[in-house]
Write a protein that holds these residues in place. Structure first.
Motif, mmCIF file in Angstrom:
data_model
loop_
_atom_site.group_PDB
_atom_site.id
_atom_site.type_symbol
_atom_site.label_atom_id
_atom_site.label_comp_id
_atom_site.label_asym_id
_atom_site.label_seq_id
_atom_site.Cartn_x
_atom_site.Cartn_y
_atom_site.Cartn_z
ATOM 1 N N MET A 1 122.530 98.525 98.431
ATOM 2 C CA MET A 1 123.051 99.377 99.511
ATOM 3 C C MET A 1 123.225 98.598 100.815
ATOM 4 N N THR A 2 122.558 97.458 100.983
ATOM 5 C CA THR A 2 122.841 96.647 102.185
ATOM 6 C C THR A 2 124.307 96.251 102.198
ATOM 7 N N PHE A 3 124.829 95.918 101.012
ATOM 8 C CA PHE A 3 126.242 95.519 100.945
ATOM 9 C C PHE A 3 127.166 96.717 101.160
ATOM 10 N N VAL A 4 126.833 97.838 100.508
ATOM 11 C CA VAL A 4 127.688 99.023 100.622
ATOM 12 C C VAL A 4 127.731 99.507 102.080
ATOM 13 N N GLU A 5 126.584 99.477 102.719
ATOM 14 C CA GLU A 5 126.549 99.948 104.120
ATOM 15 C C GLU A 5 127.323 99.010 105.041
ATOM 16 N N ALA A 6 127.283 97.712 104.738
ATOM 17 C CA ALA A 6 128.063 96.760 105.551
ATOM 18 C C ALA A 6 129.546 97.075 105.418
ATOM 19 N N CYS A 7 129.986 97.368 104.201
ATOM 20 C CA CYS A 7 131.392 97.738 103.986
ATOM 21 C C CYS A 7 131.725 99.021 104.749
ATOM 22 N N ARG A 8 130.795 100.006 104.648
ATOM 23 C CA ARG A 8 131.036 101.281 105.321
ATOM 24 C C ARG A 8 131.246 101.078 106.835
ATOM 25 N N ALA A 9 130.425 100.193 107.387
ATOM 26 C CA ALA A 9 130.517 99.968 108.838
ATOM 27 C C ALA A 9 131.857 99.327 109.206
ATOM 28 N N TRP A 10 132.308 98.362 108.437
ATOM 29 C CA TRP A 10 133.620 97.752 108.701
ATOM 30 C C TRP A 10 134.722 98.798 108.645
ATOM 31 N N VAL A 11 134.631 99.634 107.624
ATOM 32 C CA VAL A 11 135.669 100.654 107.464
ATOM 33 C C VAL A 11 135.602 101.671 108.610
ATOM 34 N N ALA A 12 134.366 102.036 108.970
ATOM 35 C CA ALA A 12 134.207 103.041 110.022
ATOM 36 C C ALA A 12 134.762 102.538 111.353
ATOM 37 N N VAL A 13 134.505 101.267 111.644
ATOM 38 C CA VAL A 13 134.902 100.725 112.947
ATOM 39 C C VAL A 13 136.366 100.298 112.966
ATOM 40 N N HIS A 14 136.805 99.635 111.873
ATOM 41 C CA HIS A 14 138.158 99.049 111.891
ATOM 42 C C HIS A 14 139.133 99.725 110.939
ATOM 43 N N GLY A 15 138.648 100.702 110.203
ATOM 44 C CA GLY A 15 139.545 101.417 109.287
ATOM 45 C C GLY A 15 139.833 100.660 108.008
ATOM 46 N N ALA A 16 139.309 99.431 107.912
ATOM 47 C CA ALA A 16 139.584 98.643 106.703
ATOM 48 C C ALA A 16 138.522 97.551 106.565
ATOM 49 N N LEU A 17 138.398 97.042 105.380
ATOM 50 C CA LEU A 17 137.493 95.919 105.140
ATOM 51 C C LEU A 17 138.150 94.628 105.583
ATOM 52 N N THR A 18 137.304 93.665 105.911
ATOM 53 C CA THR A 18 137.837 92.395 106.393
ATOM 54 C C THR A 18 138.109 91.423 105.252
ATOM 55 N N ALA A 19 137.707 91.796 104.043
ATOM 56 C CA ALA A 19 138.013 90.966 102.877
ATOM 57 C C ALA A 19 138.388 91.921 101.752
ATOM 58 N N ARG A 20 138.963 91.353 100.700
ATOM 59 C CA ARG A 20 139.277 92.198 99.541
ATOM 60 C C ARG A 20 138.005 92.303 98.708
ATOM 61 N N VAL A 21 137.459 93.482 98.652
ATOM 62 C CA VAL A 21 136.143 93.672 98.030
ATOM 63 C C VAL A 21 136.272 94.460 96.731
ATOM 64 N N SER A 22 135.657 93.938 95.668
ATOM 65 C CA SER A 22 135.443 94.736 94.452
ATOM 66 C C SER A 22 133.941 94.855 94.241
ATOM 67 N N VAL A 23 133.553 95.935 93.584
ATOM 68 C CA VAL A 23 132.126 96.174 93.348
ATOM 69 C C VAL A 23 131.925 96.401 91.854
ATOM 70 N N PHE A 24 130.869 95.807 91.324
ATOM 71 C CA PHE A 24 130.602 95.886 89.885
ATOM 72 C C PHE A 24 129.101 96.118 89.715
ATOM 73 N N LEU A 25 128.753 97.331 89.310
ATOM 74 C CA LEU A 25 127.333 97.687 89.226
ATOM 75 C C LEU A 25 126.990 98.052 87.786
ATOM 76 N N GLU A 26 125.889 97.515 87.299
ATOM 77 C CA GLU A 26 125.494 97.897 85.935
ATOM 78 C C GLU A 26 124.222 98.739 85.963
ATOM 79 N N GLY A 27 123.954 99.373 84.843
ATOM 80 C CA GLY A 27 122.794 100.255 84.734
ATOM 81 C C GLY A 27 121.847 99.833 83.634
ATOM 82 N N GLU A 28 121.908 98.557 83.263
ATOM 83 C CA GLU A 28 121.063 98.096 82.155
ATOM 84 C C GLU A 28 120.366 96.770 82.476
ATOM 85 N N GLU A 29 120.312 96.419 83.755
ATOM 86 C CA GLU A 29 119.756 95.109 84.102
ATOM 87 C C GLU A 29 118.288 95.015 83.713
#
Lengths: 461, 461
Positions: free
Chosen positions: A129-157
């Motif tokens: 969530m540190t990463f997700v929140e950082a993305c949220r803040a960029w979007v909230a302030v600038h309306g967009a992310l500053t890099a092209r971001v993909s997210v890949f989360l697994e549930g079996e680590e």
């Protein structure tokens, strides 16, 4: 004013809401190894899909034979990064050693400031969530992310990632990016952030040495019948020489020497081997005689006996001569050591060391090569600078004694380097009762990712 | 007609009654190790007092801090023998592996003739009653015993004999005789009776090697922290050299070479080492390279690791580096090897072999020297002849790999040699479910003791 500053301010101002969101996610008992929690794992995936969609990523849940993956893509320009994390958590037993309900998380006062207490706080929900929140803040302030971001989360680590490699192979095209970001590691110390660039691989072997067909009375057969524990002791004792080197032929093939640059960086960390070993009651580094303790745990391969058993192990004494003896042996690997070649060398060695009256059975427990990142990629230096701007001490490129197989998989199956950055601390008690994540790790972790996204977007790839 | 022949005929004619008496005794569940059976142990002692009194011995129960002794004295002339046996038995669990109630004994058909099935049949109630019944037959036929017989029965043999040595010391005067007779051993094979003249001693040691103060993660500490299992393996591997000899300094002090006479006798037994080892799936004698398998089990000292444990021993794999590792090690001793000197040599060896970061804890589990009977006593040759008259093959003076401490105690505390004669067989399953004693062992055992009493009374002491 830079475009970064208002993002950092927004993060500071909205920390309570970010914490509320994390608490929501932590309340879902997504224990992947226990089938009783299958619906909860699914619910955690749904929660993440919804949250990622709320910041403008096209997010969806992807079925696997086990727990689902969550995949999300943003539209930003600039370098393409793939962020990896996992939403599943370890089981909680022994429950009686917890000071609170593991899935009723809360902020608590710790000796070094506030901590978020609960299962999954550090491993890995708090970190991801540190990463997700950082993305949220960029979007909230600038309306967009500053890099092209993909997210890949697994549930079996936490349960061996059985679906991961097949999923990566089948979806390589979609998942491939310029760089992977992995948030499942720790700081060097509370003041010093770290980018883990060397991860040891891991090879596990279990051996069972068979002697007589049944347990014997040592009075009746002792001296005449071969004792498998005696054989096992001899086999295991032969794995190291007097200088702590591992004796298997070819074992050190592919073990690189430390570069002068990295050696200089590591020297600058002033690693206190005495304090490190002293914390567990030891004094003398036990590895190769001509290496430092830091090299031993970050950059040198090892052979450890993780378990041994045979014969009578209860109270008192029983003069049994057992039918079999067992050991679990693991090797931590570095550089380009080939786990399969080492498995073969180990099995050859054991087989050749047996007396004629004994046989051996082998069981493999995983074989992952080490991961060594190509730190010449400009994103590494950019991220190091970004982290150094956020924390009291400059960031270090460090090794990790443990194994994080996902980093190797990104290299093997998607031909991507991975940058491992995390804000865990040594006392987080991951996998144990009373797991916690420092509030400072969460807060400054979000700020760190905001900086790193900014820095990467400006670095020349 | 000799005075012996009518005794033997009487034994044959009254075998059913002798068997009934044994069944009575077997029905008493005199499990000495379990306090729940304390009254039953007492009842078995009472039964024996009454039975010994019925054949004219002055018998009484003698209290101890544990279960009582039974002591009885006859009035006969001639050499004075003290017969030793024990009326207590092993526990019966696992009960579900018994084919009948352990304390509801019965005659059953076995593959090699009739057997008496039940707990205590072979160990030791059936054996001790062979002697009592032989005495009864002498008294019945001739009105008196042919030798001066004393009987000494304990009720704690299966629970470590805590009262035995104090009792022997306090009653040395009363118990001392010309020779002890011990009926707790077996035949060489079903055709060949045996007098056991060499009993190996036993020294037990348990070691715990301590390394780090707690279990460590092998990823974090592996390579740098000393692993106690690695140390333990090396320590144990060093106990034998490549020729199977034990390496402790001074270990072979007091180990005698086999006399030419005994070697010739043993050669005549045509011991089939291949069949002996083959019965447990082995082929090659594992002891000292220059010794025969029979020497290894009867006349040579051994070092065996009876148990080993440390680290993670469950299913799967755990990359733990454990805080400690354990082993149980025992030594079988022969000749005049000094168990206390060997314990000291073992502890010195282990301590010296430790790296500076490890400590060791020792726990002793008994230390009995070997017993070697002075077979030049004329009773030995007389008994050998008597046994040879009864059985198809001549009797052999044999060694025993196991330890029967009582023989040593008689030597140490009462300065008596002991003649160990018994009629057990390898398949009696003593200490196990479905214990049995062959009816032939019981019948010919009684006849054998009748002959031995006769022969001893005529031998020159």
């Amino acid at each position: 004013m830079s475009s970064l500053d208002p993002v950092l301010s927004h993060i500071d101002a909205t920390l309570p809401q970010a914490l509320d969101r994390l608490m929501d996610l932590l309340r879902i008992p997504s224990i992947s190894t226990d089938p009783a929690y299958k619906a909860d794992c699914d619910r955690a995936a749904d929660w993440l899909v919804e949250d990622l969609a709320s910041i403008g990523l096209s997010a969806s849940k992807r079925p696997t034979p086990g727990h689902p993956m969550v995949v999300a893509h943003g539209q930003g320009a600039g370098p393409h990064v793939l962020f990896y994390g996992h939403y599943d958590v370890q089981p909680v037993d022994p429950l009686n050693l917890w000071d609170r309900e593991p899935f009723d998380p809360a902020l608590e006062d710790g000796p070094n400031g506030k901590v978020i207490r609960g299962r999954g706080t550090a491993d890995d929900k708090g970190q991801l969530m540190t990463f997700v929140e950082a993305c949220r803040a960029w979007v909230a302030v600038h309306g967009a992310l500053t890099a092209r971001v993909s997210v890949f989360l697994e549930g079996e680590e936490e349960s061996g990632s059985p679906s991961l490699i097949p999923y990566m192979k089948e979806n390589a095209e979609e998942l491939r990016a310029d760089l992977a970001l992995i948030c499942d590691t720790g700081m060097y110390d509370p003041q010093t952030p770290a980018i883990t660039t060397m991860l040891r691989g891991l090879l596990g072997e279990e051996i069972t040495i068979h002697g007589p067909t049944k347990d014997l009375h040592s009075g009746m057969f002792g001296g005449a019948a071969m004792n498998p524990i005696r054989v096992l002791s001899r086999v295991l004792a032969g794995l190291h020489d007097d200088n702590g080197r591992i004796t298997l032929p070819g074992f050190y093939d592919g073990v690189p020497d430390l570069s002068d640059e990295l050696r200089a960086q590591w020297d600058a960390l002033n690693f206190d081997a005495g304090a490190f070993l002293g914390s567990v009651g030891l004094q003398y580094p036990a590895g190769e005689a001509d290496r430092t303790a830091l090299e031993m745990i970050w950059a040198r391969p090892t052979c450890e006996i993780n378990g041994i058993w045979g014969g009578y192990t209860g109270a008192g004494f029983k003069t049994v001569l057992p039918a079999e003896a067992h050991a679990k042996v693991s090797f931590r690997l570095v550089g380009t050591q080939d786990p399969h070649a080492i498995r073969a060398a180990f099995r050859d060695y054991v087989s050749a060391a047996l007396p004629d009256d004994c046989t051996v059975e082998f069981k493999g427990h995983g074989a992952s090569p080490a991961s060594q990142m190509t730190i010449s990629h400009p994103a590494f230096e950019a991220a190091r600078q970004a982290l150094s701007d956020e924390w009291p001490n400059p960031a270090a490129f460090v090794g990790s004694g443990g194994s994080i197989p996902i980093a190797g998989y990104f290299k093997t199956y998607l031909d991507m380097d991975a940058m491992l950055i995390g804000f865990g601390r040594d006392d987080d008690q991951i996998h144990s009762p009373n797991e916690k994540y420092d509030l400072e790790s969460f807060h400054k972790g979000i700020r760190s990712w905001a900086r790193i996204l900014d820095a990467i977007s400006k670095a020349d790839a």
